[in-house]
Design an enzyme around this catalytic site. Structure first.
Site, mmCIF file in Angstrom:
data_model
loop_
_atom_site.group_PDB
_atom_site.id
_atom_site.type_symbol
_atom_site.label_atom_id
_atom_site.label_comp_id
_atom_site.label_asym_id
_atom_site.label_seq_id
_atom_site.Cartn_x
_atom_site.Cartn_y
_atom_site.Cartn_z
ATOM 1 N N HIS A 66 -120.759 49.050 -26.550
ATOM 2 C CA HIS A 66 -120.511 48.629 -27.936
ATOM 3 C C HIS A 66 -120.515 47.107 -28.040
ATOM 4 C CE1 HIS A 66 -117.462 47.536 -31.103
ATOM 5 N NE2 HIS A 66 -118.280 48.280 -31.823
ATOM 6 N N GLU A 69 -124.050 45.883 -27.923
ATOM 7 C CA GLU A 69 -124.700 46.108 -29.227
ATOM 8 C C GLU A 69 -124.393 44.953 -30.190
ATOM 9 O OE1 GLU A 69 -123.416 47.874 -33.236
ATOM 10 O OE2 GLU A 69 -122.984 49.302 -31.650
ATOM 11 N N HIS A 70 -123.133 44.544 -30.258
ATOM 12 C CA HIS A 70 -122.748 43.430 -31.127
ATOM 13 C C HIS A 70 -123.504 42.155 -30.753
ATOM 14 C CE1 HIS A 70 -118.899 44.414 -33.480
ATOM 15 N NE2 HIS A 70 -119.407 45.574 -33.093
ATOM 16 N N GLU A 141 -111.438 44.382 -34.525
ATOM 17 C CA GLU A 141 -111.977 45.702 -34.877
ATOM 18 C C GLU A 141 -111.151 46.808 -34.228
ATOM 19 O OE1 GLU A 141 -116.103 48.228 -34.165
ATOM 20 O OE2 GLU A 141 -116.190 46.039 -34.175
#
Length: 428
Positions: A66, A69-70, A141
């Protein structure tokens, strides 16, 4: 270029495997204005221990897929979202348990946007400074999701089902795990999983197959990639039983949220069997729990469920489980009623009329889905990465029998394999 013809659903798919190993699929849809493209890698949150060829296994921090991906959206020239927007496209990405997908949708400048998609995903830009900056963003987040009751009840259930398999770890990782991510570990993951031979490009919409394929060939031929040996993933042995029968969390919610699910005792390791079990289980859940079922109607009439009620089935070669539930005023009564109804169904079997009605509904939904470029792209990739074929589902729906559905129900609903997750204002 290979042409795959599916007369049953009136689709024609174009496929080519490029010299660097990239699988390219193009589905022209005559009369469609929108084009949707996904560039996907077989790299998800569960891939935290792996080896390439004969090298030693590497353990990377939870949440790194993840995090990566960012970071892919940051280029030396700035944010890639601005580039897509200037070309009339909407771009996004997501990370799941077993894949990371980069995508765009557009009605114009398709070739320019496709070049942008290929180029930014194949051009990593990690620095010590931008990695440290991203940690703060993802920490926010993670903390935000800790206060989200829907996310807490969902991840709580998976954590209750699984002891050791990384599917029970939050896709974003933890604040502690992402703090240990550095530039070097990101490049290790990128160089392993973002090799073209581990990726797939899918383009669907108002496009000409040969034009798109020529563009992709030219784009890829101008880049060099070292040959990649096979990727091996390593998981700890997962006990058959669930980890925790019941898990609770306290958050300020107006109504309790209650999810329960069943962990499969037997996994399948052949792609055709995996695909068949996937759709058979989902059809079985539809018959038993769908909005046209007697169980759903009785729970709704008694105010034990709301429109939030739903169910899903997640499966792969390494894990498989169902998730059922939603908001309820009385979790205990909700669970008692559903268990009682499932036990009755296990004894009597599901009814032929309900099965046929639900199967026709599923087939109709599947055919309608084939008019959605977004749904086609996402579902095709999901099935393909598991060795299946989205466009072969129609004959599977037609082959499934009531006896098979009842057998699947008896196999799946083992109450010794059930766990419950509840989020409420107070412990229950």
């Amino acid at each position: 270029m290979e042409v795959l013809d599916y007369p049953g659903v009136k689709e024609k798919l174009y496929h080519e495997k490029l010299p660097n190993g990239l699988e390219v699929y193009i589905l022209p849809k005559e009369g469609f204005q929108k084009t949707y493209a996904t560039f996907s890698t077989r790299f998800g949150s569960v891939d935290n221990c792996f080896a390439v060829g004969d090298r030693s296994y590497v353990r990377v921090p939870d949440g790194i897929a993840h995090f990566l991906e960012h970071k892919m959206f940051e280029e030396p020239t700035g944010d890639i979202f601005a580039t897509f927007a200037s070309q009339g496209a909407s771009a996004n990405a997501f990370t799941s348990f077993d894949r990371t997908v980069y995508l765009f949708s557009a009605t114009e400048q398709i070739q320019a946007n496709l070049e942008t998609l290929l180029n930014f995903v194949q051009h990593p830009y990690f620095t010590d400074e931008n990695v440290e900056k991203e940690k703060g963003i993802i920490e926010q987040e993670i903390n935000m999701y800790k206060d989200n009751p829907d996310w807490r009840v969902y991840t709580g259930l998976i954590d209750a089902l699984y002891h050791k398999h990384p599917v029970h770890i939050d896709i974003a990782g933890s604040v502690e795990s992402i703090r240990s991510i550095d530039k070097e570990s990101l490049y290790t993951c990128y160089e392993t999983f973002y090799h073209p031979s581990n990726m797939m490009l899918f383009v669907v919409g108002g496009v000409r197959a040969e034009e798109i394929m020529e563009l992709v060939r030219a784009n890829q031929s101008g880049k060099s990639f070292e040959q990649l040996d096979s990727i091996k993933r390593q998981f700890e042995d997962e006990p058959v039983n669930v980890k925790i029968p019941k898990k609770t969390a306290v958050l300020p919610v107006s109504l309790p949220k209650c999810l329960f699910g069943f962990k499969e005792k037997q996994l399948v390791h052949e792609s055709a069997e995996l695909q068949r079990r996937d759709i058979t289980t989902k059809l079985m859940l539809d018959v038993l729990l769908g909005q046209s079922s007697q169980l759903y109607q009785s729970l709704y009439d008694d105010n034990l469920i709301s429109d939030s009620f739903g169910y899903e089935y997640n499966s792969s070669y390494d894990y498989a489980f169902s998730i059922i539930g939603g908001e309820t005023r009385d979790p205990d009564e909700f669970l008692r009623r559903i268990r009682s109804s499932i036990e009755e169904a296990l004894k009597a079997g599901l009814q032929e009329e309900a099965f046929e009605r639900t199967r026709r509904k599923r087939i109709g939904g599947y055919l309608r889905m084939l008019n959605s470029p977004e749904a086609i792209a996402n579902e095709f990739t999901r099935h393909k990465f598991r060795g299946g074929d989205l466009f072969q589902l129609l004959p599977l729906f037609e082959q499934i029998t009531l006896e098979e559905i009842n057998e699947r129900m008896r196999e799946h609903f083992d109450f010794d394999q059930m766990a419950v997750s509840i989020v409420s204002k107070e412990n229950v």
